[in-house]
Scaffold this motif. Sequence first.
Motif: not given
Length: 363
Positions: A144-145, A174
């Motif tokens: 998600g980052k 994230p």
Amino acid sequence: MKLEIDGKLTDRPAVWWDSTNAIVRMIDQTKIPFQVEVHNCPTYRETAQAIKKMIIRGAPSIGAAAAYGLAQAVREFWNSDEFESQIKTAYNELLEARPTAVDLQNGLDFICTTEPLEPENALNRAQLFANRIAEEGQKIGQIGKELINTNMNILTHCHTGALALVDHGSALSPIIQAWQDGKRFHVYVDETRPRVQGRMTAWELCQYGINHTVICDSASGFFISQGKVDLIILGADRVTRNGDIANKIGTYNLAVLASRHKIPFYTAFPTSTFDYSTLTGKDIVIEHRDTIEVKQVSGCSQTLNRNHIVSLYTDEVKFSNPAFDVTPSDLITGYITPNGILNKSQLEKTLFNRHSHITKGTK
Ligand code: MRU
């Protein structure tokens, strides 16, 4: 996660099995952010009570606690002639502690399908369930980052950090990993009335030095309409096969705002939050909690340095306290899972195939 407990820095998940004392232990989330204390649950009944009272909270963490609780019941009743009926009672008591988060049921069913169902196996399986959630939290962060860039303003709701997910977090994972990679951004933290889980989010963000501002839930529309929010990431308590989600009350409001203002709206969750047996969000049972949570607020008095409860209303006032709402899939941009950032059509296929071994229990 790193925590200072009794003056000592320790590495602890949100909930764990203490094999020396044969008890379930958990970080008491009702004391955060003012104290970090460990709460002990010697029997499954205390574990069920801890879930009910939100000493442990966050869908995946309560799933892990329930799995440990059922493993405790297997130990307790192993030599009883009524083993099956006692396990059934324990299963129901744990399941009823919090009805909306499906992780709880998935955790219990994971223990029920232990072959053979005996004390050591059940405990090992509870540990496996909890560890898998924590590992998935880390993967969610890595995946998600990529959605986060320097200078962004991100808005999040409720608390989705390490305490809510055994370790690492879902929506917060994230955010933390992007910050650790050197990206610099700002997070709006919804206060999340009535239980004010935003306190925990702010507490976790403070530990990483992540730039953030706490806002009242009702202020989110103001910041969004001013163009001050680029991305919304939050968690989920139950994701149905068609991609609808139940999440902390106020999520639906944010989804509608995001759609109106064309802001990407993502939900992040581990596979334990996927509901394999429910087709749409319409079939989700929403937990209504004690209205005392709306009537009163609790917090730490700085002069007395202890917890205080104060009433906000007089006794004749009526309240309603739904703890979750349902957001339909057409308002969700994407699902951040340990298997990637999925769209609605990929969701069921990907998660169902991967975890088809978590079958419904017969209890
Ligand atoms: O009622 P709670 O505090 O147990 O709420 C659950 C949650 O933490 C949230 O709804 C969250 O977004 C999903 S769990 C990581």
